[in-house]
Design a protein around this motif. Structure first.
Motif, PDB file in Angstrom:
ATOM      1  N   LEU A   3      22.168   5.141  19.248  1.00 20.06           N
ATOM      2  CA  LEU A   3      23.433   5.399  19.923  1.00 20.06           C
ATOM      3  C   LEU A   3      23.256   5.296  21.429  1.00 20.06           C
ATOM      4  N   ALA A   4      24.322   4.939  22.122  1.00 22.88           N
ATOM      5  CA  ALA A   4      24.294   4.855  23.583  1.00 22.88           C
ATOM      6  C   ALA A   4      25.684   5.175  24.110  1.00 22.88           C
ATOM      7  N   SER A   5      25.771   5.320  25.431  1.00 25.16           N
ATOM      8  CA  SER A   5      27.052   5.606  26.075  1.00 25.16           C
ATOM      9  C   SER A   5      27.296   4.610  27.195  1.00 25.16           C
ATOM     10  N   LEU A   6      28.375   3.836  27.082  1.00 26.04           N
ATOM     11  CA  LEU A   6      28.773   2.968  28.177  1.00 26.04           C
ATOM     12  C   LEU A   6      29.315   3.814  29.321  1.00 26.04           C
ATOM     13  N   GLY A  12      31.162   9.095  29.354  1.00 28.44           N
ATOM     14  CA  GLY A  12      30.816   7.823  28.754  1.00 28.44           C
ATOM     15  C   GLY A  12      31.656   7.487  27.535  1.00 28.44           C
ATOM     16  N   GLN A  13      31.406   6.299  26.983  1.00 24.20           N
ATOM     17  CA  GLN A  13      32.057   5.857  25.744  1.00 24.20           C
ATOM     18  C   GLN A  13      30.980   5.586  24.711  1.00 24.20           C
ATOM     19  N   LEU A  14      31.058   6.257  23.577  1.00 18.27           N
ATOM     20  CA  LEU A  14      30.025   6.155  22.553  1.00 18.27           C
ATOM     21  C   LEU A  14      30.025   4.789  21.893  1.00 18.27           C
ATOM     22  N   ILE A  15      28.828   4.197  21.794  1.00  8.11           N
ATOM     23  CA  ILE A  15      28.646   2.954  21.055  1.00  8.11           C
ATOM     24  C   ILE A  15      27.454   3.101  20.109  1.00  8.11           C
ATOM     25  N   VAL A  16      27.491   2.317  19.057  1.00  8.59           N
ATOM     26  CA  VAL A  16      26.366   2.213  18.122  1.00  8.59           C
ATOM     27  C   VAL A  16      25.612   0.935  18.466  1.00  8.59           C
ATOM     28  N   VAL A  17      24.283   1.018  18.526  1.00 15.68           N
ATOM     29  CA  VAL A  17      23.451  -0.102  18.968  1.00 15.68           C
ATOM     30  C   VAL A  17      22.568  -0.562  17.812  1.00 15.68           C
ATOM     31  N   SER A  18      22.405  -1.866  17.673  1.00 18.03           N
ATOM     32  CA  SER A  18      21.583  -2.405  16.582  1.00 18.03           C
ATOM     33  C   SER A  18      20.121  -2.037  16.764  1.00 18.03           C
ATOM     34  N   ARG A  19      19.390  -2.082  15.670  1.00 15.26           N
ATOM     35  CA  ARG A  19      17.977  -1.669  15.691  1.00 15.26           C
ATOM     36  C   ARG A  19      17.165  -2.471  16.700  1.00 15.26           C
ATOM     37  N   ASP A  20      17.471  -3.758  16.860  1.00 19.92           N
ATOM     38  CA  ASP A  20      16.713  -4.592  17.801  1.00 19.92           C
ATOM     39  C   ASP A  20      17.295  -4.565  19.214  1.00 19.92           C
ATOM     40  N   LEU A  21      18.297  -3.718  19.440  1.00 18.24           N
ATOM     41  CA  LEU A  21      18.931  -3.532  20.752  1.00 18.24           C
ATOM     42  C   LEU A  21      19.646  -4.785  21.265  1.00 18.24           C
ATOM     43  N   SER A  22      20.024  -5.669  20.365  1.00 19.83           N
ATOM     44  CA  SER A  22      20.679  -6.904  20.800  1.00 19.83           C
ATOM     45  C   SER A  22      22.199  -6.821  20.770  1.00 19.83           C
ATOM     46  N   ARG A  23      22.759  -6.019  19.843  1.00 21.42           N
ATOM     47  CA  ARG A  23      24.196  -5.945  19.672  1.00 21.42           C
ATOM     48  C   ARG A  23      24.661  -4.490  19.684  1.00 21.42           C
ATOM     49  N   ALA A  24      25.948  -4.304  19.904  1.00 18.63           N
ATOM     50  CA  ALA A  24      26.529  -2.966  19.900  1.00 18.63           C
ATOM     51  C   ALA A  24      27.973  -3.046  19.442  1.00 18.63           C
ATOM     52  N   GLY A  29      37.458   5.514  16.532  1.00 19.46           N
ATOM     53  CA  GLY A  29      37.946   6.212  15.355  1.00 19.46           C
ATOM     54  C   GLY A  29      36.973   7.214  14.783  1.00 19.46           C
ATOM     55  N   ILE A  30      35.735   7.232  15.298  1.00 22.83           N
ATOM     56  CA  ILE A  30      34.742   8.200  14.820  1.00 22.83           C
ATOM     57  C   ILE A  30      34.540   9.290  15.865  1.00 22.83           C
ATOM     58  N   ALA A  31      34.178   8.879  17.065  1.00 22.85           N
ATOM     59  CA  ALA A  31      34.005   9.823  18.166  1.00 22.85           C
ATOM     60  C   ALA A  31      34.085   9.057  19.473  1.00 22.85           C
ATOM     61  N   ALA A  32      34.798   9.594  20.428  1.00 18.12           N
ATOM     62  CA  ALA A  32      34.957   8.915  21.708  1.00 18.12           C
ATOM     63  C   ALA A  32      33.696   8.998  22.550  1.00 18.12           C
ATOM     64  N   THR A  33      32.974  10.111  22.437  1.00 18.29           N
ATOM     65  CA  THR A  33      31.762  10.341  23.228  1.00 18.29           C
ATOM     66  C   THR A  33      30.650  10.865  22.326  1.00 18.29           C
ATOM     67  N   LEU A  34      29.433  10.799  22.821  1.00 19.27           N
ATOM     68  CA  LEU A  34      28.319  11.341  22.046  1.00 19.27           C
ATOM     69  C   LEU A  34      28.467  12.852  21.888  1.00 19.27           C
ATOM     70  N   ALA A  44      30.692  13.303  11.611  1.00 18.84           N
ATOM     71  CA  ALA A  44      30.553  12.035  12.332  1.00 18.84           C
ATOM     72  C   ALA A  44      29.311  11.255  11.932  1.00 18.84           C
ATOM     73  N   GLU A  45      28.224  11.934  11.648  1.00 20.29           N
ATOM     74  CA  GLU A  45      26.942  11.244  11.415  1.00 20.29           C
ATOM     75  C   GLU A  45      26.989  10.236  10.269  1.00 20.29           C
ATOM     76  N   PRO A  46      27.532  10.576   9.082  1.00 17.45           N
ATOM     77  CA  PRO A  46      27.568   9.557   8.019  1.00 17.45           C
ATOM     78  C   PRO A  46      28.436   8.346   8.356  1.00 17.45           C
ATOM     79  N   LYS A  47      29.512   8.561   9.118  1.00 23.17           N
ATOM     80  CA  LYS A  47      30.354   7.436   9.512  1.00 23.17           C
ATOM     81  C   LYS A  47      29.640   6.551  10.532  1.00 23.17           C
ATOM     82  N   LEU A  48      28.927   7.180  11.447  1.00 18.08           N
ATOM     83  CA  LEU A  48      28.158   6.406  12.426  1.00 18.08           C
ATOM     84  C   LEU A  48      27.029   5.639  11.741  1.00 18.08           C
TER      85      LEU A  48
END
Length: 328
Positions: A3-6, A12-24, A29-34, A44-48
């Motif tokens: 997870l990361a925050s723009l 910040g704005q919560l984003i999910v980041v791929s395992r290789d850190l290439s995509r996000a 609809g799940i959570a606006a922030t971490l 939130a965790e199972p949806k993320l």
């Protein structure tokens, strides 16, 4: 899960980041922030996690290229930032360099201080300070983020409350520390805002490298593009993260989103190098009678990163320069 925050607003704005850190992908609809996700982690965790799986499978049409430079610290501000000193070898060197004996209790009771948490420096943002004479130093560390931790939680119970991990640059102003500690009341001006890695990860991402609530990977620190140290974060860690969380919650409850740091990663094996300038200077004093390595100057750059067994970055990299802050 990663997870990361723009950078957006104060939290910040919560984003999910791929395992290789290439995509996000945005966690819309799940959570606006971490912090919001941590406040409702059970929901939130199972949806993320499901979104993370879709992202890694290439099934997110609205994914975008992940840019570490666009990130704030995963928690741009936090309700709690408590930093320990789990590597007692590091503490012992500090005291030995100034000819002080170390109390036996340091091996059984962790040191801890409460740091600045109302605003962290972004992982790629400049460290802005007014005076080189303050003795500017970096400290490479690992930290955990918890959910709600009840008061009196034991070390045996604390591991279940650790939800995320990240790296830390705990900025220290070494020449201000002696005067503050001499007052007998702890750090304040000598500990400005810290910074954290672009990405926070769930413990399961580390696989077998997460054992006994310790991270068994090397923490790589570069100063001005030269390798400064790469000690193993799981080796010589006297107090694991469960013990540190238990220490913090001894007589207080922790709010979801509390951050607990390990202190400077340090190995007894000197060949692994150091994660802060102060430790190298201490070793120079012990071996040569005087410190030769200078503290950071304006323009100096520090990079802190941890790689997996395949050489891939786990958390992304803290990569910062020290610049002069002009007071108004």
């Amino acid at each position: 899960m990663k997870l990361a925050s723009l950078k957006q607003g104060r939290d910040g704005q919560l984003i999910v980041v791929s395992r290789d850190l290439s995509r996000a992908v945005k966690a819309t609809g799940i959570a606006a922030t971490l912090q919001a996700a941590l406040d409702n982690w059970v929901g939130a965790e199972p949806k993320l996690q499901a979104l993370y799986q879709q992202l890694n499978d290439g099934a997110c049409a609205d994914s975008f290229a992940f840019d570490q430079d666009a990130c704030a610290s995963p928690l741009p501000r936090a309700y709690q930032w408590a930093d320990g000193s789990a590597y007692v070898n590091h503490v012992e060197l500090v005291r030995k360099a100034r000819g002080a004996e170390m109390p036996a209790s340091f091996w059984t009771d962790p040191l801890m201080y409460q740091g600045v948490s109302d605003g962290f420096i972004g992982p790629r943002e400049d460290i802005r300070l007014a005076d080189e004479a303050w003795g500017i130093d970096f400290e490479g560390e690992v930290a955990v983020i918890t959910d709600d931790v009840p008061m009196g939680t034991t070390a045996e119970q604390a591991g279940t409350h650790i939800k995320l991990l990240m790296l830390v640059n705990d900025v220290s102003l070494r020449n201000l520390i002696p005067g503050e500690l001499g007052k007998g009341f702890g750090f304040f001006q000598s500990k400005p805002a810290s910074s954290f890695s672009p990405v926070a990860v769930t413990p399961d991402e580390l696989g077998d490298s997460w054992q006994d609530t310790k991270v068994h990977h090397r923490l790589r620190v570069h100063l001005n593009d030269q390798l400064f140290g790469e000690p193993d974060a799981g080796t010589d860690m006297t107090f694991n993260f469960a013990q540190l969380v238990a220490h913090v919650s001894f007589n207080r409850a922790l709010c979801a989103g509390a951050i607990v740091g390990s202190g400077t990663v340090s190995n007894e094996d000197r060949s692994t190098g150091s994660c802060c300038l102060a430790e190298r200077r201490m070793l120079e004093i012990i071996d040569q009678g005087a410190a030769k390595t200078p503290f950071m100057r304006f323009g100096d750059r520090v990079r802190i990163e941890m790689l997996d067994q395949q050489g891939q970055s786990i958390f992304g990299a803290i990569d910062q320069r020290v610049v002069k802050y002009e007071t108004l």
